[in-house]
Write an enzyme that holds these catalytic residues in place. Structure first.
Site, mmCIF file in Angstrom:
data_model
loop_
_atom_site.group_PDB
_atom_site.id
_atom_site.type_symbol
_atom_site.label_atom_id
_atom_site.label_comp_id
_atom_site.label_asym_id
_atom_site.label_seq_id
_atom_site.Cartn_x
_atom_site.Cartn_y
_atom_site.Cartn_z
ATOM 1 C CG HIS A 242 7.185 46.178 90.116
ATOM 2 N ND1 HIS A 242 6.500 47.007 91.863
ATOM 3 C CD2 HIS A 242 6.002 45.349 89.542
ATOM 4 C CE1 HIS A 242 5.199 46.808 91.354
ATOM 5 N NE2 HIS A 242 5.224 45.873 90.323
ATOM 6 C CG HIS B 19 -6.370 42.931 82.084
ATOM 7 N ND1 HIS B 19 -5.247 43.582 80.954
ATOM 8 C CD2 HIS B 19 -6.011 43.627 82.675
ATOM 9 C CE1 HIS B 19 -4.615 44.154 81.751
ATOM 10 N NE2 HIS B 19 -4.938 44.105 83.178
ATOM 11 C CD GLU C 149 -1.765 45.576 83.466
ATOM 12 O OE1 GLU C 149 -2.785 46.941 83.456
ATOM 13 O OE2 GLU C 149 -2.049 44.558 83.518
HETATM 14 ZN ZN ZN Z 1 -4.423 44.744 84.559
#
Ligand code: ZN
Length: 624
Positions: free
Chosen positions: A523, A397, A421
């Site tokens: 989620h 990242h 990701e």
């Molecule tokens: Zn991540």
């Protein structure tokens, strides 16, 4: 996980509190000026292309300035939790949410303006689609949506299941689901969690769907699901079809893994618990949601071939690695590809280990505080194999963030949300036994022979392959609920139908329409879109194969490490540096030469395992 000061991070949570701030704050004054500009605009019936450009420029400057101070507040809060830092983080979080809501609705005013240049159109779309849940303009709607969202999340957070009749937190249940091998206890944990947590959410979720859909319509989308699918540079329905295509490519591998795992569970627990044919009982797979199965590797591990031959944790401990040395080892991987070293401030300002004297959030994340090079990770790194991989993931990242730092603010993001990701995981795939030898962690004479590959690949597949149908169906479900294809009266059946269709699993106990089993997965109540995780699983193998091809690797794909290859680094950087400035197929092409996302590389990586599984499954009736 990534934490960047980008608009996509401005999830809707607190849009109701629009009148509680003091106007002495300069950020708020700037926002007020924009409000007045917007009011002037609203009076004008037909907005022009010049107005669109001016609006985008002002919004981008305002958001860029705001993101820096807001990130600092979030950082301080996450690494030093007190009542005061909670208040600061919530203060800036609220302003950020309001900005997101306001800019989305203003951007929607330019939907029909003709003659816009590429960047203005793209940035308007980013502003308009940056919310996760949108509230309609009707009085009270934003407050109601906020109240429901908050209540859903707190229902989840306060939820308890039971073990032996004793109330138990979600965290503890999750851990115990991974280690318990008692089917009665597993059934109790699964059922109590799903019933207790999900049921109270059902009416709220129906209402949340109604309000958020109206908000999405006001912004010009068919429904909230279409709004979520709008971030992929293609019509919403085409994107849904693309995810089906990707799933079709990897499903044969999943089917073999399912068949093999079912047989092992049948052998361990007998047919009264897990029949030899049909779906797998959802609570037997080592995870509350059956989303990753690595916790039951001991049940499926083949004798002999199941022994991987070394343990990364043991290697790290015996070589006296510290958490900082693990991070420097990760940095060294990127340096070997030709990326510049991390700035000195990275090591001064990161939270690499848990402080002893204060509360912090340990959940691993990567930050870019000034949108330039104030990169940091926040972890509570332990010296073990899992955190060794996590460090590489988080640094992925950080290097992405720095690679696109010359882009304008609204492009400071991944090519799509799956890319961000996937980058770190691509690097983590390159942590092969050969790489461990190169770094001096593993003695050359301890390099596992090829016959250990089955164990290595099976262990990987239990997490990465098992996850695929779950990663896909979470949003398939919500797209169906938002579009009305799954009716409010069939919310639980719709969920369990998809779980059966894609994962081939069934609940251990009968469920009814009084239940709301999807609510038992974080989620869903938290309204975090999930398709990015499905895409990241596919993309990481596609990136990995591209890197290995560029490095001239000729052996079996899963044994490749592209450590030390500068050409790979250059090609990778060409993709990363684009940020979100171009449609994702352009970014994909810059690195891999292809404009299509594809599951073929994942299949190639696991090919030896798939052949082995087919042998093991010979004569069995696979499928469910
Ligand atoms: Zn991540």
């Amino acid at each position: 996980m990534k934490t960047a000061a980008s608009l996509t991070a401005l999830v809707f949570a607190l849009a109701a509190c629009t009148t509680t701030r003091s106007n002495s704050d300069p950020a708020i004054k700037a926002a007020d000026a924009l409000d007045r500009a917007a009011d002037a605009l609203a009076a004008n019936a037909a907005p022009t292309a010049d107005e669109a450009r001016a609006f985008v420029a002002a919004a981008e400057k305002d958001l860029a300035d705001f993101s820096v101070i807001s990130s600092r507040a979030q950082w301080v809060n996450a690494t030093y939790i007190t009542d005061d830092t909670d208040a600061l983080a919530s203060y800036f979080g609220t302003i950020g949410t309001e900005k997101g809501v306001s800019y989305a609705s203003r951007a929607a005013r330019f939907n029909d303006v003709a003659g816009l240049d590429y960047d203005t159109r793209r940035k308007l779309d980013i502003l308009r689609g940056g919310l996760t849940l949108a509230a309609p303009q009707t009085p009270g709607a934003a407050a109601e949506l906020n109240t429901i969202s908050t209540r859903l999340q707190s229902t989840y957070g306060k939820g308890r299941g039971t073990v032996g009749g004793k109330p138990t937190t979600g965290n503890d249940l999750e851990e115990r689901m991974g280690t318990s091998r008692n089917p009665a206890e597993l059934k109790e944990m699964w059922t109590s969690w799903h019933t207790n947590v999900g049921r109270p959410m059902r009416a709220d979720y129906v209402r949340l769907t109604e309000i958020a859909n109206q908000g999405a319509k006001d912004l010009g989308y068919a429904d909230t699901g279409a709004m979520w699918r709008s971030g992929y540079d293609m019509p919403a329905d085409e994107f849904a079809a693309l995810t089906d295509k990707l799933w079709g490519e990897v499903k044969p591998l999943y089917d073999q893994l399912h068949c093999f795992t079912r047989a092992k569970l049948n052998a361990k627990y007998s047919s009264s618990v897990q029949p030899a044919t049909g779906p797998i009982r959802a609570d037997l797979l080592g995870n509350m949601w059956a989303q990753e199965w690595g916790n039951i590797y001991d049940i499926v591990a083949p004798k002999g071939a199941g022994d991987i031959g070394f343990d990364t944790t043991d290697l790290l401990v015996s070589k006296k690695y510290t958490p900082e040395k693990i991070v420097r080892t990760g940095e060294n991987f990127f340096s070997s590809l030709g990326f510049a070293p991390l700035p000195a401030t990275f090591y001064q300002r990161s939270q690499i280990t848990a402080p002893r004297d204060r509360e912090v959030i340990c959940h691993a994340s990567a930050w870019d505080l000034d949108n330039k090079d104030d990169l940091r990770i926040k972890m509570c790194t332990k010296v073990n194999g899992d955190d060794f991989v996590t460090v590489h993931h988080e640094l992925g990242h950080n290097y992405y963030q720095r690679a696109y730092n010359a882009q304008p603010y609204l492009y400071l993001n991944g090519a799509n949300d799956g890319f961000h990701e996937a980058i770190g995981d691509t690097i983590a795939l390159s942590i092969t036994p050969d790489y461990l030898v190169q770094t001096g962690l593993l003695a050359k004479n301890k390099l596992p022979s090829a016959d250990k590959d089955t164990g290595l690949l099976l262990r990987q597949a239990m997490d990465k392959v098992a996850f695929l149908p779950f990663g896909l169906l979470i949003d398939k479900y919500r797209w169906g609920v938002f579009s009305g294809r799954i009716a409010p009266t069939a919310l639980n059946q719709g969920w369990n139908d998809l779980r059966l269709q894609y994962q081939g699993i069934v609940p251990p106990t009968p469920r009814t329409e009084a239940d709301f089993d999807p609510g038992a997965k974080y989620h869903i109540p938290a309204s975090v879109p999930y398709t990015r995780y499905f895409l990241a699983r596919i993309l990481q193998f596609q990136f990995y194969k591209a890197a290995c091809d560029q490095a001239g690797w000729k052996g079996p794909l899963h044994r490749c490490s592209f450590y030390g290859n500068k050409e790979v680094g250059q090609r990778l950087n060409a993709m990363l540096a684009l940020g979100a400035s171009k449609p994702w197929p352009d970014a994909l092409e810059a690195f891999t030469g292809s404009r299509e996302m594809s599951g073929a590389a994942m299949i190639e990586y696991f090919r030896p395992l798939q052949a082995w599984l087919q042998q093991q499954n010979a004569g069995k009736r696979c499928g469910w």
